[in-house]
Write an enzyme that holds these catalytic residues in place. Structure first.
Site, mmCIF file in Angstrom:
data_model
loop_
_atom_site.group_PDB
_atom_site.id
_atom_site.type_symbol
_atom_site.label_atom_id
_atom_site.label_comp_id
_atom_site.label_asym_id
_atom_site.label_seq_id
_atom_site.Cartn_x
_atom_site.Cartn_y
_atom_site.Cartn_z
ATOM 1 N N TYR A 27 0.859 -1.178 0.000
ATOM 2 C CA TYR A 27 0.000 0.000 0.000
ATOM 3 C C TYR A 27 0.899 1.233 0.000
ATOM 4 O O TYR A 27 1.854 1.328 0.773
ATOM 5 C CB TYR A 27 -0.901 0.036 1.245
ATOM 6 C CG TYR A 27 -1.662 1.335 1.339
ATOM 7 C CD1 TYR A 27 -2.881 1.483 0.693
ATOM 8 C CD2 TYR A 27 -1.129 2.435 2.013
ATOM 9 C CE1 TYR A 27 -3.560 2.685 0.716
ATOM 10 C CE2 TYR A 27 -1.803 3.648 2.051
ATOM 11 C CZ TYR A 27 -3.013 3.764 1.399
ATOM 12 O OH TYR A 27 -3.673 4.967 1.415
ATOM 13 N N GLU A 29 -2.762 7.617 -4.447
ATOM 14 C CA GLU A 29 -2.766 6.332 -3.745
ATOM 15 C C GLU A 29 -2.562 5.198 -4.739
ATOM 16 O O GLU A 29 -3.207 5.169 -5.787
ATOM 17 C CB GLU A 29 -4.104 6.150 -3.029
ATOM 18 C CG GLU A 29 -4.154 4.919 -2.153
ATOM 19 C CD GLU A 29 -5.553 4.684 -1.590
ATOM 20 O OE1 GLU A 29 -5.781 5.046 -0.423
ATOM 21 O OE2 GLU A 29 -6.410 4.163 -2.317
#
Ligand code: GDP
Ligand code: MN
Length: 392
Positions: free
Chosen positions: A109, A197
């Site tokens: 992530y 992201e």
């Protein structure tokens, strides 16, 4: 302003982030054609909506044949996808991204956000990315690595390498990670982003890094100087109530309740929402009409609030400094006549020209309710709802 995954990938790729090959499709035929152009092997069919959580909601599917791609595309297109992030209304799928499939060994992530506390860009990363990242962030927030970037120095290489080591990356992955990180940072900074992201940033079976998902969100106040970014706006993905407000230059946020609010000043608007909740009601929206609101602007605000079918009562709350209560009052009266209002309207005026304003309301001959204080206005609004919904 949010953009689609495929748009974010294309921007990030220009800055140097490795992404898989893919094509856009608006029909099952185009989807099948895209799969063929990718070599006919395994592909991933991905619903393009302004939301994450698509995987868990059935919006991302690994397909092994062209027939499968075509039939899955037909199921998705035109459908409303409800994810954990969209709210009950969901988002309409109008386009698909067809991408060559990647063999995943690990999911990382990687997020870039604005940290308001330090007033700097912060990197958030985890070696356990993928679809369960939110659960992980909740259960074990300490497992997320956080790093603040000094704007004077920018993202420096040793910082990027340090993060790579903390995520357990090895060998050629370290160089690839540094490149990816710096590319994201430059894209964030150069394009006035609010969020970048990548989840997952995959480590492939061959040990390379590749961005399998990408999300970017931009500062709307900076769009005037980023026309290439502004052009990526997709009004089809926005709350229709908010698109119309945006087109009229009003600061509006749609909410779930039934009390429509027209207020001047963001602080007063927040306080009004609190007062409504305290009185046992729920606001239908946040709307800051701004300073110096002409009667015409008040009419536009009424029209915007009324685009929401849930609105059962309207609360106008003005503390006039730059504004003038008589202008607002005239706007309210004009709105009543022009829009053909049938809903109860509560008006609370205070500040510049308050007496003139109240006089206009009083002598209008319209069924307007006046309130002197904010608390009183909120109570009146809650009491005047035609069919009260349960307080949440
Ligand atoms: P999101 O659910 O909206 O965040 O959509 P993602 O693009 O992140 O896709 C959801 C999940 O699908 C990812 O976390 C991956 O685990 C999986 N996925 C996406 N692309 C591929 C791929 O090319 N191959 C494989 N095996 N899985 C994929
Ligand atoms: Mn994702």
């Amino acid at each position: 302003m949010d953009i689609h995954e495929h748009q974010a990938k294309s921007i990030l790729a220009e800055f140097g982030v490795p992404v898989p090959k893919g094509h856009l499709a608006f029909s099952p035929e185009q989807a099948a054609h895209a799969a063929r152009m990718l070599g006919g092997g395994r592909v991933v069919v991905k619903a393009q909506i302004h939301s994450g959580g698509r995987g868990a909601a059935g919006g991302v599917k690994l397909c092994t044949s062209e027939t499968e791609v075509r039939s899955y595309a037909a199921t998705l297109l035109g459908k409303t996808l409800v994810t954990k992030q969209t709210g009950a209304g969901g988002k309409l799928i109008e386009r698909l991204w067809i991408e060559e499939a990647t063999d995943i060994a690990q999911e990382i992530y990687l997020g870039f956000v604005l940290d308001r506390k330090s007033e700097r860009i912060m990197i958030v990363a985890s070696g356990h990315g993928g679809m369960e990242i939110e659960d992980l962030a909740e259960k074990d927030p300490g497992s997320l690595v956080r790093m603040i970037i000094d704007p004077a120095a920018g993202l420096v290489e040793f910082q990027a390498r340090d993060l790579a080591f903390r995520l357990g990356l090895k060998g050629k992955q370290i160089g690839q990670f540094v490149t990816t990180l710096r590319a994201c940072y430059r894209a964030y900074r150069d394009l006035d982003a609010m969020m970048v992201e990548i989840n997952p940033l995959a480590v492939t079976g061959a040990g390379d890094l590749v961005a399998l998902d990408a999300k970017m969100s931009f500062d709307t106040n900076a769009l005037y100087r980023r026309p290439q970014v502004a052009a990526l706006r997709d009004p089809g993905q926005e709350d229709p109530r908010e698109s119309s407000a945006h087109d009229n230059g009003l600061a509006y946020v749609g909410l779930e309740g039934d009390i429509g609010c027209i207020i001047n000043g963001a602080g007063l608007a927040m306080a009004t929402m609190d007062m409504i909740h305290l009185a046992g009601g729920a606001p239908a929206n946040f709307l800051d009409i701004g300073g110096g609101a002409s009667p015409e602007r008040v009419v536009t605000a009424f029209r915007t609030v009324l685009t929401d079918p849930n609105v059962g009562v309207i609360l106008v709350n003005i503390f006039a400094g730059i504004n003038r209560c008589d202008w607002i009052a005239r706007g309210v009266v004009q709105a009543y006549q022009e829009v053909g209002l049938t809903l109860p309207v509560i008006v609370r005026l205070s500040g510049t020209n308050v007496e003139e304003g109240r006089e206009i309301i009083r002598t209008s001959g319209l069924p307007l309710m006046s309130a002197d204080t904010l608390a009183e206005a909120a109570k009146l609004a809650v009491r005047s709802r035609p069919s009260p919904i349960a307080a949440q």
